[in-house]
Design an enzyme around this catalytic site. Structure first.
Site, PDB file in Angstrom:
ATOM      1  CE  LYS A   1      40.742  33.097  31.475  1.00  0.00           C
ATOM      2  NZ  LYS A   1      39.500  33.256  30.495  1.00  0.00           N
TER       3      LYS A   1
ATOM      4  CG  HIS B   1      43.865  35.700  33.980  1.00  0.00           C
ATOM      5  ND1 HIS B   1      42.993  35.945  34.531  1.00  0.00           N
ATOM      6  CD2 HIS B   1      43.962  35.220  32.793  1.00  0.00           C
ATOM      7  CE1 HIS B   1      42.340  36.785  33.418  1.00  0.00           C
ATOM      8  NE2 HIS B   1      43.328  36.864  32.567  1.00  0.00           N
TER       9      HIS B   1
ATOM     10  CG  HIS C   1      44.018  41.213  28.989  1.00  0.00           C
ATOM     11  ND1 HIS C   1      44.861  40.589  29.265  1.00  0.00           N
ATOM     12  CD2 HIS C   1      43.051  40.364  28.522  1.00  0.00           C
ATOM     13  CE1 HIS C   1      44.653  39.293  29.948  1.00  0.00           C
ATOM     14  NE2 HIS C   1      43.387  39.574  29.057  1.00  0.00           N
ATOM     15  CG  HIS C   2      41.303  41.492  32.397  1.00  0.00           C
ATOM     16  ND1 HIS C   2      39.500  41.148  32.091  1.00  0.00           N
ATOM     17  CD2 HIS C   2      41.716  40.263  32.305  1.00  0.00           C
ATOM     18  CE1 HIS C   2      39.752  39.956  30.941  1.00  0.00           C
ATOM     19  NE2 HIS C   2      40.640  39.368  31.847  1.00  0.00           N
TER      20      HIS C   2
END
Length: 404
Positions: free
Chosen positions: A261, A286, A310-311
C-alpha cells in the site's frame, strides 16, 4: 624391566599430558639417567627454512629459570639447531672450547646473565614418524663423584633406544594440542557466527517492524493491527501442525501483508466513499507492489508470498491472480483468516468494530459480504472455529487503547 619398558610405563603414567608437561617429565627422566644438573627440551615447528625450535622445558638445579618462551632457528650455527637439522648426537666436553672445525658455537648469553657455568653438553634428537627429528634434548653438566665431567658414549647408548618412543609421544601431545587449539578456534568462530546471525536476525526484525509501520502510515490500519495479525497467524499455523520454523517465520512475515500500500496512489488510498473501477484496480495492485518490494530478499520470501496472495480466495474468486485451493500458498491462506478476523474486530470510518462472537459468526456462517466456503481454506477455517478463543485472547492482550 628394560629401559624401553620403563620409558613406556613412565609416559603412560599420565596420559593426555600437555606438550610442556610431558617434556618436563622427559627432561627429568633423562637427567636422572645421565646425572645432568641442567637441560632443556626443544620442539620443532614449521617446515623448510622457516623451521624453529621452541623451548618447551627448561631445568637447572643451580639457577632459577623463569620463562621457556623462546625460539631459535634450525640451522647449523647453534648446537640444538645443528642436531635438529642433521639428526646427529653432539657431545661437547667444554662449551667454551668447541673445536674450530665444528660448524656450531655455544651461546654464552644465559651464563652471562645468571652466573651459571656451562661445561659439558649432550644433545640428541627426538625422532618421530619416519625417524624425522621432532625435537631436541640438550643436557648440561654431567655431575659425578669427581664433580662436573663430560657425558659418556654409554649415555647415548642408554637413551638411543627410547628417543623415538619419547619423540612420538611428544609428537602426539603436540598434535593433540594443535587439534584442541583448532577446536577452540572453531568454537570461537561458531560463537562469532552465531553472534553475527543473531545481530542479522535482530536487524531483520527491526527492518520488518519499520517497514510494516511505514506501510501503516499510508493506511487506515493503525495501532497494534500488525502485531495482532502476526500472533493470529502464528497461533493458526501452530494449530495446523506447521513446523516450528514455519510458525516463527509467519510470525513476522504476516506483518508485511499490506506493505504494498506504500506504492498505491495516495489519492486512491485516502479516498472516502466507494472506489470506481479504475481506483479499485489501483488499490488491488497493492498485492503485486508488496510482492515486488519483498521478493528481492531471500529472508522475506514467505512475506512476499503473503503480500501477493492473501487476497486470493479458496474458490478462485480473489485477486490479483485468481488462484484457487491449494495453489494459494499456505502462509497466505493462514493470513487471510488472521487479517479478516482483525478487520472485523476493528472500528473503521465505514463500519463499527464487531464483538468476538459476531466476528466468529460472520467468518464461519457468512453475511451479505462474506461467504466463508468460497473465501477460506475449509480445513483452516475449521481450526479457527475450534480455537477462536485464542484469537480473542490475542485481541484482548494487544488491543488498541481506544478499542472496545
Amino acid at each position: 624391566m628394560s629401559l624401553v619398558e620403563q620409558f613406556l610405563e613412565f609416559i603412560e603414567q599420565a596420559p593426555n599430558q600437555s606438550l610442556r608437561a610431558l617434556s618436563g617429565r622427559v627432561l627429568g627422566k633423562c637427567r636422572d639417567l645421565t646425572g645432568a644438573e641442567a637441560g632443556s627440551v626443544f620442539f620443532l615447528h614449521g617446515r623448510g627454512r622457516s623451521r624453529t625450535l621452541e623451548a618447551v622445558a627448561l631445568h637447572n638445579d643451580r639457577v632459577r629459570t623463569r620463562s621457556t618462551a623462546f625460539r631459535i632457528p634450525v640451522d647449523l650455527t647453534s648446537i640444538a639447531g645443528y642436531v635438529a637439522a642433521t639428526g646427529e648426537t653432539v657431545f661437547v666436553e667444554d662449551a667454551y672450547a668447541i673445536p674450530a672445525d665444528r660448524p656450531f658455537r655455544f651461546n654464552p648469553g644465559f651464563d652471562q646473565k645468571t652466573g651459571f657455568r656451562t661445561r659439558s653438553i649432550l644433545a640428541f634428537a627426538l625422532k618421530g614418524f619416519k625417524e624425522r627429528p621432532v625435537g631436541v634434548v640438550q643436557l648440561i653438566n654431567r655431575v659425578g663423584d669427581d664433580g662436573v665431567g663430560p657425558f659418556l658414549a654409554e649415555h647415548e647408548r642408554m637413551i638411543a633406544p627410547v628417543n623415538h618412543i619419547v619423540g612420538r609421544a611428544l609428537e602426539r601431545a603436540a598434535g593433540l594440542e594443535r587439534l584442541a587449539e583448532r577446536n577452540r578456534a572453531l568454537q570461537q568462530q561458531r560463537r562469532r557466527i552465531a553472534e553475527l546471525q543473531a545481530e542479522t536476525e535482530r536487524a531483520l526484525m527491526v527492518s520488518v517492524r519499520l517497514l510494516a509501520r511505514a506501510a501503516e502510515i499510508h493506511d487506515e490500519d493503525t495501532g497494534n493491527h500488525i502485531l495482532r495479525v502476526n500472533e493470529y497467524a502464528h497461533a493458526l499455523a501452530r494449530a495446523a501442525g506447521c513446523s516450528p520454523a514455519f510458525c516463527e517465520e509467519i510470525r513476522y512475515s504476516a506483518a508485511l501483508h499490506d506493505v504494498g500500500k506504500m506504492s498505491v496512489d495516495q489519492a486512491v488510498l485516502h479516498k472516502r466513499g466507494r472506489l470506481d473501477e479504475r481506483e479499485m484496480a489501483e488499490m488491488r495492485r497493492h498485492a503485486l507492489y508488496g510482492y515486488e518490494i519483498l521478493s528481492a530478499s531471500d529472508r522475506l520470501k514467505m512475506a512476499a508470498e503473503i503480500a501477493w496472495c492473501h487476497h486470493e480466495q479458496w474458490a478462485g474468486s480473489g485477486y490479483p491472480r485468481g488462484l484457487r485451493g491449494e495453489d494459494i500458498p499456505l502462509a497466505a491462506r493462514i493470513v487471510a483468516i488472521a487479517d479478516c478476523y482483525d478487520a472485523l474486530r476493528s472500528e473503521r470510518p465505514y463500519k463499527p468494530g464487531f464483538s468476538h462472537e459476531r466476528t466468529v459468526e460472520i467468518m464461519t456462517r457468512g453475511d451479505d459480504r462474506l461467504t466463508p466456503a468460497t473465501h477460506f481454506d475449509p480445513s483452516l477455517l475449521a481450526l479457527f472455529a475450534d480455537r477462536h478463543e485464542e484469537f480473542e485472547r490475542i485481541w484482548e492482550a494487544l488491543k488498541d487503547p481506544a478499542a472496545g
